[in-house]
Scaffold this active site. Structure first.
Site, mmCIF file in Angstrom:
data_model
loop_
_atom_site.group_PDB
_atom_site.id
_atom_site.type_symbol
_atom_site.label_atom_id
_atom_site.label_comp_id
_atom_site.label_asym_id
_atom_site.label_seq_id
_atom_site.Cartn_x
_atom_site.Cartn_y
_atom_site.Cartn_z
ATOM 1 N N ARG A 196 122.151 54.529 15.210
ATOM 2 C CA ARG A 196 122.426 53.566 16.282
ATOM 3 C C ARG A 196 121.154 52.893 16.790
ATOM 4 O O ARG A 196 121.150 51.703 17.128
ATOM 5 C CB ARG A 196 123.136 54.292 17.432
ATOM 6 C CG ARG A 196 123.655 53.361 18.488
ATOM 7 C CD ARG A 196 124.373 54.036 19.663
ATOM 8 N NE ARG A 196 124.436 55.474 19.644
ATOM 9 C CZ ARG A 196 124.312 56.224 20.739
ATOM 10 N NH1 ARG A 196 124.045 55.667 21.905
ATOM 11 N NH2 ARG A 196 124.425 57.527 20.663
ATOM 12 N N HIS A 198 71.993 52.635 -0.728
ATOM 13 C CA HIS A 198 73.365 52.832 -0.241
ATOM 14 C C HIS A 198 74.309 53.301 -1.340
ATOM 15 O O HIS A 198 75.517 53.418 -1.094
ATOM 16 C CB HIS A 198 73.901 51.546 0.400
ATOM 17 C CG HIS A 198 73.639 51.480 1.875
ATOM 18 N ND1 HIS A 198 74.315 52.260 2.790
ATOM 19 C CD2 HIS A 198 72.757 50.745 2.580
ATOM 20 C CE1 HIS A 198 73.874 51.999 3.995
ATOM 21 N NE2 HIS A 198 72.917 51.083 3.916
ATOM 22 N N ASN A 239 76.880 43.715 4.459
ATOM 23 C CA ASN A 239 76.958 43.860 5.915
ATOM 24 C C ASN A 239 78.167 43.099 6.438
ATOM 25 O O ASN A 239 78.067 42.003 6.959
ATOM 26 C CB ASN A 239 75.661 43.322 6.531
ATOM 27 C CG ASN A 239 75.630 43.464 8.043
ATOM 28 O OD1 ASN A 239 75.445 42.488 8.741
ATOM 29 N ND2 ASN A 239 75.798 44.665 8.538
ATOM 30 N N GLY A 297 68.400 48.179 9.896
ATOM 31 C CA GLY A 297 68.874 49.071 10.941
ATOM 32 C C GLY A 297 67.784 49.415 11.932
ATOM 33 O O GLY A 297 67.105 48.535 12.474
ATOM 34 N N TYR A 331 65.928 39.361 10.685
ATOM 35 C CA TYR A 331 66.333 40.744 10.423
ATOM 36 C C TYR A 331 66.863 40.896 9.003
ATOM 37 O O TYR A 331 67.683 40.103 8.526
ATOM 38 C CB TYR A 331 67.427 41.186 11.410
ATOM 39 C CG TYR A 331 68.096 42.468 10.982
ATOM 40 C CD1 TYR A 331 67.433 43.682 11.118
ATOM 41 C CD2 TYR A 331 69.355 42.463 10.383
ATOM 42 C CE1 TYR A 331 68.016 44.859 10.679
ATOM 43 C CE2 TYR A 331 69.954 43.629 9.940
ATOM 44 C CZ TYR A 331 69.279 44.821 10.087
ATOM 45 O OH TYR A 331 69.848 45.983 9.650
#
Length: 530
Positions: free
Chosen positions: A298, A103, A215, A80, A73
């Protein structure tokens, strides 16, 4: 000073110490990443021949695996949803560059230099884990980005946190191949110009190297490391401001007795109470005071303690992510396997950042409530209205810290608004291939914004509380100020003078906020949240 890079050349790294963080074959800490980000450390690749040989075997095995006709891949397939598209062998070498280019669509503010360095350090450490199939030269060039300060301009928006931080990390990959702009030697220039100045040619990415760079979870993880460090500082500072507020309000140190916290054994709140006791060391309660201080005083250890306890598991999850192979597919040269999975999914960072920003926003709310008590003459046990230091004749026209408290309330409200969890807003993307995503990078950015707002609240609280103690000393000259708090007040006085006549306090607030964010305004006693 001069530092030697991985190839023996000399790199100019002004202001850097001799500290080095070794990458490869060892576990990094959050503190390692923060040291790199703040230019206190350079990086070196591990010199162990066995580690270097394994990195090379990964790259060699991937080449051999492809030559055998195997399908991998993102190496000889599309990306994708396009994983069903076969890429011809004559285009395999060109595929990584295409990934970096399409990208290049990030938007929003650019990450600052510290954030960019943290991101690159996180990516380098993941690739050095030895499951990414990249060449040693790629790791060397990524280390060069850090050591020579070749800083990609990384837009902060555009990642859904699975398949990792693809779009922002494309700017790191692009810098390596000589594309897009970088900050280098204090100026904006093209990446190609920066490499030329360093005597290098831009890198040509080998198969899978574009995917390996992009990735993964490096953006959210790098930002998470910085967020952790700032949150730890704020937790400790909130404890000191509680101690100082106790003095200013003439409150009761007995609320922080160790036995109270042994009876409810949350480690974080016991730690917070111990910090407050240390800051109040030597102070005793005066008979006749209000028996119980209000909750924001407190119960402060119980609020701060939640952040302290959260930081313990946030560290675990952030450092596990930092020290992981989080790209896809993984390449294991030892077993001769290519493993297709989903380690790019940033769910642990997303949940950690969503949780941490909530704990930090609660610190903002705590400090804002303490500040509200200090400025209100109905609750501050005799201090002037709005902590004005004006002489009686000028008091009617002076308003002291009135507007500062209003601004603090605004910052607190915005911090609380940002606690909406990002991790539950998964969106199906990329033709329903990425149909469940982490939103981890958005969660990390939200956390940093909450931290920024909370640091502003802390700055306002710091100035007001130091003013309040100085006014208390004028009212009750015999008031005992523990030595740790005296040192703290002296540090603050060096950044902001006593407010007698009204003046714009923005410069003072900005100076103190910057000091808090950088870790310069530290708690008066030793110790840090962990």
């Amino acid at each position: 000073m001069a530092e030697h890079d991985l190839n023996g050349a000399v790199a100019d790294t002004p202001g850097m110490t001799a500290q080095r963080v070794v990458i490869g074959g060892r576990r990094l800490t959050i503190e390692d990443v923060v040291a790199v980000a703040h230019r206190r450390a350079a990086v070196s690749l591990n010199s162990d021949p066995a580690w270097r040989a394994r990195i090379q075997r990964g790259a060699d095995f991937l080449r051999q695996h492809l030559a055998s006709g195997a399908t991998v891949y993102g190496v000889n397939t599309g990306y994708g949803d396009a994983c069903v598209v076969e890429v011809p062998m004559h285009l395999v070498e060109a595929l990584p560059l295409q990934l970096t280019r399409y990208h290049g669509c990030g938007m929003g503010d650019y990450l600052d230099n510290e954030e960019t360095l943290a991101v690159i350090a996180a990516r380098l450490n993941s690739l050095a884990y030895g499951f990414s199939g990249v060449r040693p030269v790629l790791l060397e060039r990524v280390a060069d980005l850090i050591n020579h300060r070749v800083l990609p301009r990384i837009p902060s928006e555009g990642s859904v946190g699975a398949s990792g931080d693809l779009t922002p990390l494309s700017y790191v990959a692009a810098a390596l191949v000589g594309e897009r702009d970088v900050m280098f030697r204090g100026a904006l220039c093209s990446a190609r110009e920066a490499w030329r100045a360093l005597g290098h040619e831009p890198l040509t990415l080998a198969p899978k190297e574009g995917l390996a760079l992009m990735n993964g979870t490096a953006v959210m993880t790098g930002l998470a490391c910085l967020a952790f460090a700032r949150a730890a500082q704020l937790a400790r500072l909130a404890a000191s401001l509680t101690a100082l507020s106790t003095v200013a309000l003439d409150g009761r140190a007995a609320h922080f007795d160790a036995l109270i916290f042994e009876a409810k054994p949350h480690a974080g709140q016991a730690e917070a109470a111990a910090w407050i006791r240390a800051d109040l060391a030597g102070r005793t309660d005066t008979p006749g005071h209000r028996l119980q201080d209000r909750y924001s005083i407190r119960c402060a250890p119980h609020v701060i303690g939640v952040a302290c306890d959260a930081l313990s598991w946030v560290r675990r999850d952030v450092e596990n992510e930092l020290n992981s192979a989080n790209d896809n597919p993984l390449v294991d040269p030892d077993s001769g396997r290519v493993l297709h999975g989903g380690n790019f999914y940033g769910g642990h960072i997303a949940f950690a950042m969503d949780s941490l920003k909530t704990a930090v926003a609660n610190l903002a709310d705590l400090m804002d409530r303490q500040l509200a008590l200090l400025v209100d003459d109905k609750f501050n046990n005799g201090l002037p209205r709005n902590l004005t230091g004006a002489a009686p004749a000028r008091a009617p026209i002076n308003h002291g810290f009135k507007a500062v408290q209003i601004s603090s309330s605004a910052w607190t409200a915005e911090a609380l608004k940002h606690t909406m969890p990002a991790s539950v807003f998964s969106r199906s993307t990329e033709a329903h291939n990425q149909d469940k995503v982490s939103m981890g990078t958005i969660a990390a950015r939200d956390c940093l914004r909450v931290l920024q707002l909370t640091e502003q609240v802390a700055a306002a609280h710091t100035l007001a509380t130091v003013q309040a103690v100085q006014l208390r000393l004028k009212l009750n000259g015999a008031t005992m100020i523990p030595v740790p708090l005296q040192r703290f007040m002296s540090t603050v006085a060096g950044m902001s003078a006593f407010v007698d006549e009204d003046r714009p306090l923005e410069p003072d607030l900005r100076a103190v906020t910057a000091s808090i964010a950088a870790g310069g305004l530290m708690a008066p006693t030793d110790g840090a949240a962990a």
